[in-house]
Design a protein around this motif. Structure first.
Motif, PDB file in Angstrom:
ATOM      1  N   GLY A  97      -9.124   6.502  10.075  1.00 46.47           N
ATOM      2  CA  GLY A  97      -9.358   5.927   8.754  1.00 46.47           C
ATOM      3  C   GLY A  97      -8.801   6.767   7.631  1.00 46.47           C
ATOM      4  O   GLY A  97      -8.473   6.250   6.557  1.00 46.47           O
ATOM      5  N   GLU A  98      -8.677   8.076   7.841  1.00 49.59           N
ATOM      6  CA  GLU A  98      -8.187   8.981   6.802  1.00 49.59           C
ATOM      7  C   GLU A  98      -6.672   9.075   6.761  1.00 49.59           C
ATOM      8  O   GLU A  98      -6.114   9.675   5.838  1.00 49.59           O
ATOM      9  CB  GLU A  98      -8.792  10.372   7.011  1.00 49.59           C
ATOM     10  CG  GLU A  98     -10.295  10.424   6.756  1.00 49.59           C
ATOM     11  CD  GLU A  98     -10.903  11.771   7.106  1.00 49.59           C
ATOM     12  OE1 GLU A  98     -10.190  12.581   7.751  1.00 49.59           O
ATOM     13  OE2 GLU A  98     -12.072  12.008   6.754  1.00 49.59           O
ATOM     14  N   ARG A  99      -5.993   8.499   7.734  1.00 45.31           N
ATOM     15  CA  ARG A  99      -4.532   8.571   7.762  1.00 45.31           C
ATOM     16  C   ARG A  99      -3.942   7.849   6.561  1.00 45.31           C
ATOM     17  O   ARG A  99      -4.373   6.760   6.188  1.00 45.31           O
ATOM     18  CB  ARG A  99      -3.985   7.964   9.055  1.00 45.31           C
ATOM     19  CG  ARG A  99      -4.323   8.762  10.297  1.00 45.31           C
ATOM     20  CD  ARG A  99      -3.580   8.254  11.500  1.00 45.31           C
ATOM     21  NE  ARG A  99      -2.136   8.340  11.343  1.00 45.31           N
ATOM     22  CZ  ARG A  99      -1.262   8.068  12.310  1.00 45.31           C
ATOM     23  NH1 ARG A  99      -1.699   7.668  13.492  1.00 45.31           N
ATOM     24  NH2 ARG A  99       0.022   8.182  12.103  1.00 45.31           N
ATOM     25  N   ARG A 100      -2.948   8.473   5.951  1.00 44.17           N
ATOM     26  CA  ARG A 100      -2.291   7.882   4.789  1.00 44.17           C
ATOM     27  C   ARG A 100      -1.279   6.840   5.236  1.00 44.17           C
ATOM     28  O   ARG A 100      -0.541   7.030   6.211  1.00 44.17           O
ATOM     29  CB  ARG A 100      -1.601   8.970   3.973  1.00 44.17           C
ATOM     30  CG  ARG A 100      -2.587   9.933   3.310  1.00 44.17           C
ATOM     31  CD  ARG A 100      -3.204   9.272   2.084  1.00 44.17           C
ATOM     32  NE  ARG A 100      -4.312  10.041   1.532  1.00 44.17           N
ATOM     33  CZ  ARG A 100      -4.866   9.790   0.358  1.00 44.17           C
ATOM     34  NH1 ARG A 100      -4.408   8.791  -0.380  1.00 44.17           N
ATOM     35  NH2 ARG A 100      -5.886  10.498  -0.069  1.00 44.17           N
ATOM     36  N   VAL A 101      -1.233   5.738   4.491  1.00 43.38           N
ATOM     37  CA  VAL A 101      -0.446   4.584   4.915  1.00 43.38           C
ATOM     38  C   VAL A 101       0.531   4.162   3.832  1.00 43.38           C
ATOM     39  O   VAL A 101       0.174   4.086   2.649  1.00 43.38           O
ATOM     40  CB  VAL A 101      -1.385   3.408   5.269  1.00 43.38           C
ATOM     41  CG1 VAL A 101      -0.601   2.127   5.492  1.00 43.38           C
ATOM     42  CG2 VAL A 101      -2.220   3.748   6.489  1.00 43.38           C
ATOM     43  N   HIS A 102       1.755   3.887   4.245  1.00 43.36           N
ATOM     44  CA  HIS A 102       2.744   3.205   3.414  1.00 43.36           C
ATOM     45  C   HIS A 102       3.062   1.909   4.151  1.00 43.36           C
ATOM     46  O   HIS A 102       3.663   1.935   5.232  1.00 43.36           O
ATOM     47  CB  HIS A 102       4.019   4.042   3.242  1.00 43.36           C
ATOM     48  CG  HIS A 102       3.786   5.343   2.537  1.00 43.36           C
ATOM     49  ND1 HIS A 102       3.850   5.477   1.169  1.00 43.36           N
ATOM     50  CD2 HIS A 102       3.470   6.569   3.014  1.00 43.36           C
ATOM     51  CE1 HIS A 102       3.598   6.736   0.828  1.00 43.36           C
ATOM     52  NE2 HIS A 102       3.358   7.415   1.933  1.00 43.36           N
ATOM     53  N   ALA A 103       2.668   0.790   3.586  1.00 45.00           N
ATOM     54  CA  ALA A 103       2.822  -0.462   4.328  1.00 45.00           C
ATOM     55  C   ALA A 103       3.024  -1.629   3.377  1.00 45.00           C
ATOM     56  O   ALA A 103       2.641  -1.584   2.203  1.00 45.00           O
ATOM     57  CB  ALA A 103       1.601  -0.706   5.211  1.00 45.00           C
ATOM     58  N   ARG A 104       3.628  -2.671   3.935  1.00 42.51           N
ATOM     59  CA  ARG A 104       3.835  -3.917   3.200  1.00 42.51           C
ATOM     60  C   ARG A 104       3.564  -5.070   4.163  1.00 42.51           C
ATOM     61  O   ARG A 104       4.203  -5.171   5.206  1.00 42.51           O
ATOM     62  CB  ARG A 104       5.265  -4.000   2.658  1.00 42.51           C
ATOM     63  CG  ARG A 104       5.569  -5.269   1.861  1.00 42.51           C
ATOM     64  CD  ARG A 104       7.046  -5.281   1.446  1.00 42.51           C
ATOM     65  NE  ARG A 104       7.365  -6.388   0.572  1.00 42.51           N
ATOM     66  CZ  ARG A 104       7.647  -7.617   0.997  1.00 42.51           C
ATOM     67  NH1 ARG A 104       7.634  -7.886   2.295  1.00 42.51           N
ATOM     68  NH2 ARG A 104       7.953  -8.572   0.134  1.00 42.51           N
ATOM     69  N   PHE A 105       2.598  -5.915   3.809  1.00 41.72           N
ATOM     70  CA  PHE A 105       2.259  -7.068   4.635  1.00 41.72           C
ATOM     71  C   PHE A 105       2.344  -8.325   3.780  1.00 41.72           C
ATOM     72  O   PHE A 105       2.036  -8.301   2.587  1.00 41.72           O
ATOM     73  CB  PHE A 105       0.830  -6.955   5.181  1.00 41.72           C
ATOM     74  CG  PHE A 105       0.570  -5.723   6.008  1.00 41.72           C
ATOM     75  CD1 PHE A 105       1.132  -5.583   7.266  1.00 41.72           C
ATOM     76  CD2 PHE A 105      -0.249  -4.719   5.521  1.00 41.72           C
ATOM     77  CE1 PHE A 105       0.886  -4.452   8.028  1.00 41.72           C
ATOM     78  CE2 PHE A 105      -0.510  -3.583   6.271  1.00 41.72           C
ATOM     79  CZ  PHE A 105       0.065  -3.446   7.533  1.00 41.72           C
ATOM     80  N   TYR A 116       0.856  -1.185   0.000  1.00 45.58           N
ATOM     81  CA  TYR A 116       0.000   0.000   0.000  1.00 45.58           C
ATOM     82  C   TYR A 116       0.895   1.240   0.000  1.00 45.58           C
ATOM     83  O   TYR A 116       1.776   1.385   0.849  1.00 45.58           O
ATOM     84  CB  TYR A 116      -0.918  -0.005   1.216  1.00 45.58           C
ATOM     85  CG  TYR A 116      -1.736  -1.275   1.324  1.00 45.58           C
ATOM     86  CD1 TYR A 116      -2.839  -1.474   0.496  1.00 45.58           C
ATOM     87  CD2 TYR A 116      -1.383  -2.280   2.220  1.00 45.58           C
ATOM     88  CE1 TYR A 116      -3.580  -2.644   0.571  1.00 45.58           C
ATOM     89  CE2 TYR A 116      -2.124  -3.447   2.305  1.00 45.58           C
ATOM     90  CZ  TYR A 116      -3.219  -3.625   1.473  1.00 45.58           C
ATOM     91  OH  TYR A 116      -3.948  -4.783   1.539  1.00 45.58           O
ATOM     92  N   ASP A 117       0.658   2.117  -0.946  1.00 43.13           N
ATOM     93  CA  ASP A 117       1.501   3.296  -1.129  1.00 43.13           C
ATOM     94  C   ASP A 117       0.658   4.558  -1.024  1.00 43.13           C
ATOM     95  O   ASP A 117      -0.068   4.915  -1.951  1.00 43.13           O
ATOM     96  CB  ASP A 117       2.193   3.229  -2.492  1.00 43.13           C
ATOM     97  CG  ASP A 117       3.191   4.366  -2.693  1.00 43.13           C
ATOM     98  OD1 ASP A 117       3.545   5.039  -1.703  1.00 43.13           O
ATOM     99  OD2 ASP A 117       3.608   4.586  -3.844  1.00 43.13           O
ATOM    100  N   VAL A 165      -7.034   0.583   3.062  1.00 38.35           N
ATOM    101  CA  VAL A 165      -6.111  -0.520   3.331  1.00 38.35           C
ATOM    102  C   VAL A 165      -6.818  -1.626   4.107  1.00 38.35           C
ATOM    103  O   VAL A 165      -6.730  -2.807   3.772  1.00 38.35           O
ATOM    104  CB  VAL A 165      -4.885  -0.010   4.115  1.00 38.35           C
ATOM    105  CG1 VAL A 165      -4.017  -1.179   4.583  1.00 38.35           C
ATOM    106  CG2 VAL A 165      -4.066   0.945   3.250  1.00 38.35           C
ATOM    107  N   VAL A 166      -7.554  -1.236   5.147  1.00 34.55           N
ATOM    108  CA  VAL A 166      -8.259  -2.215   5.971  1.00 34.55           C
ATOM    109  C   VAL A 166      -9.336  -2.926   5.160  1.00 34.55           C
ATOM    110  O   VAL A 166      -9.527  -4.144   5.283  1.00 34.55           O
ATOM    111  CB  VAL A 166      -8.863  -1.532   7.209  1.00 34.55           C
ATOM    112  CG1 VAL A 166      -9.891  -2.430   7.880  1.00 34.55           C
ATOM    113  CG2 VAL A 166      -7.761  -1.171   8.192  1.00 34.55           C
ATOM    114  N   ALA A 167     -10.046  -2.192   4.301  1.00 29.44           N
ATOM    115  CA  ALA A 167     -11.071  -2.814   3.463  1.00 29.44           C
ATOM    116  C   ALA A 167     -10.460  -3.896   2.579  1.00 29.44           C
ATOM    117  O   ALA A 167     -11.068  -4.950   2.359  1.00 29.44           O
ATOM    118  CB  ALA A 167     -11.775  -1.754   2.620  1.00 29.44           C
TER     119      ALA A 167
END
Length: 322
Positions: A283-291, A255-256, A263-265
Motif C-alpha cells: 500500500g505504501e508503494r509509490r505509483v505513476h499510473a494512468r487508467f 496518478y503521479d 490510488v486504490v481508494a
C-alpha cells in the motif's frame, strides 16, 4: 420453534465464513459461495446473521490481533487482519449484492434537478444545467442536495462525491455551494471543482475566484489552486495540475507519485465491489499510473501484473491484494 433448516443454514453459513476468512479461498470457492447464497433467501439471511455476529465480535478480534503482535506471531497477525477484510468482501458483496443493485436503481430515479436531490451511481457521470446560468458536471457516486429559495434554485450542498460547477458571467443572482461544513461564494464567470470523500473536502479553482467561508474565516482559492479541509482544520492553497486533478472529466484517472493505497481508494469510487490492500508495504508503494474508466473491470489485474501483487478475487467485485 424455529424450523430445523435454519440451524442447518446457519451451520453452513459459519462454515463458509471460516473458509472465506482462512486466506486460502480461491476464485472457484467464491463462485460456489455465490451460488449457495443464491439458492435460497434463507441462505443469504443466514450469512447476514453470521456477518452481524462477526461485526459484534470486532473488538475481540482486534484484541486478539494485538496479543499476536506482542508475541511476534507475524503470520497469525496477517491472517487476523485479512480475515475481517476477506469476510466483508465475500459476505457483504455476495449475500446482498442483489439488494444493493436494486437500491442503487431506486436512488438514481428522479436524478434530474427537481429541487431536491441529484445523484449518480457508481461509475456513472452526468452533465446538466442545475439553474439558469449554472452548469454542473457530476462524477461517479455523487450525492447533491439542491437548495431553493422563493421557488428558484439558489445553491447546492455536495454531500458526497465530486462535481465541477460553472457559473456564467451573465448570471445576476448568487449561487452558494456548500461542501461539508464550508460555504463557497463565487463571482459570475467562476468555475471550480468540489469534492467530498474520505472525511476530507477539497475545492479546486478552474477560473475566476472562489472564497471558502468556514468557521468564520474566509480563504480565497485562485485558478489552478486547491484547498482541502476536514475536522482538523483548513489547509493553505496549493498549486495543482488541472489536467491531472480533473482528468476524470475525460474518463481518465491519472496518478503521479501517489501511494498505491490512495490510488486504490480512489479507484474504488468508480467500480462495484471493492479492492482491499492487505499488505502495508504494498500500500505504501509509490505509483505513476494512468487508467481509463473503461478499464475499471480489469484494474485489479493490471495492478497485480504491474506491481507483483497477489490478487484473491471474491464475489461482487471484491478483490484482496497482498
Amino acid at each position: 420453534m424455529e424450523p430445523l433448516h435454519r440451524h442447518d443454514s446457519d451451520s453452513h453459513a459459519h462454515a463458509w465464513l471460516v473458509h472465506l476468512t482462512s486466506g486460502t479461498a480461491t476464485r472457484e470457492d467464491g463462485e460456489a459461495f455465490r451460488r449457495w447464497c443464491a439458492e435460497s433467501q434463507e441462505h443469504a439471511l443466514a450469512f447476514a446473521r453470521a456477518r452481524a455476529l462477526w461485526e459484534a465480535l470486532g473488538p475481540a478480534a482486534a484484541l486478539r490481533e494485538h496479543e499476536q503482535r506482542t508475541r511476534g506471531r507475524a503470520r497469525a497477525r496477517h491472517d487476523v487482519r485479512m480475515s475481517r477484510r476477506a469476510f466483508i468482501g465475500g459476505a457483504l458483496a455476495a449475500s446482498v449484492v442483489g439488494l444493493l443493485m436494486v437500491r442503487s436503481d431506486v436512488l438514481s430515479q428522479g436524478s434530474e434537478p427537481d429541487g431536491r436531490t441529484l445523484r449518480t451511481r457508481v461509475g456513472q457521470q452526468k452533465s446538466l444545467s442545475i439553474a439558469p446560468g449554472v452548469s454542473l458536471e457530476m462524477n461517479t457516486d455523487t450525492d447533491i442536495a439542491v437548495r431553493e429559495q422563493g421557488g428558484k434554485v439558489s445553491g447546492m450542498h455536495l454531500r458526497q462525491g465530486e462535481a465541477v460547477v460553472r457559473i456564467d458571467a451573465g448570471r445576476k443572482e448568487p449561487f452558494v455551494v456548500e461542501v461539508a461544513d464550508g460555504r463557497l461564494f463565487s463571482a459570475p464567470g467562476a468555475s471550480f471543482a468540489v469534492r467530498c470523500a474520505d472525511a476530507t473536502a477539497t475545492v479546486t479553482c478552474l477560473g475566476g475566484q472562489t472564497v471558502i467561508n468556514r468557521a468564520g474565516a474566509n480563504v480565497p482559492v485562485k485558478p489552478s489552486q486547491q484547498v482541502a479541509f476536514n475536522d482538523d482544520g483548513i489547509g493553505a492553497p496549493v498549486a495543482v495540475n488541472l489536467d491531472t486533478a480533473l482528468a476524470w472529466r475525460d474518463r481518465v484517472l491519472i496518478y503521479d507519485n501517489q501511494p498505491l493505497a490512495d490510488v486504490v481508494a480512489d479507484i474504488n469510487r468508480y467500480r462495484p465491489g471493492r479492492i482491499v490492500i492487505t499488505d502495508r508495504t504494498l500500500g505504501e508503494r509509490r505509483v505513476h499510473a494512468r487508467f481509463t474508466l473503461d478499464q475499471m473491470g480489469e484494474v485489479a489485474t493490471l495492478i497485480e501484473d504491474a506491481y507483483g501483487a497477489h490478487a484473491t478475487h471474491l464475489p461482487g467485485g471484491w478483490v484482496l491484494l497482498s
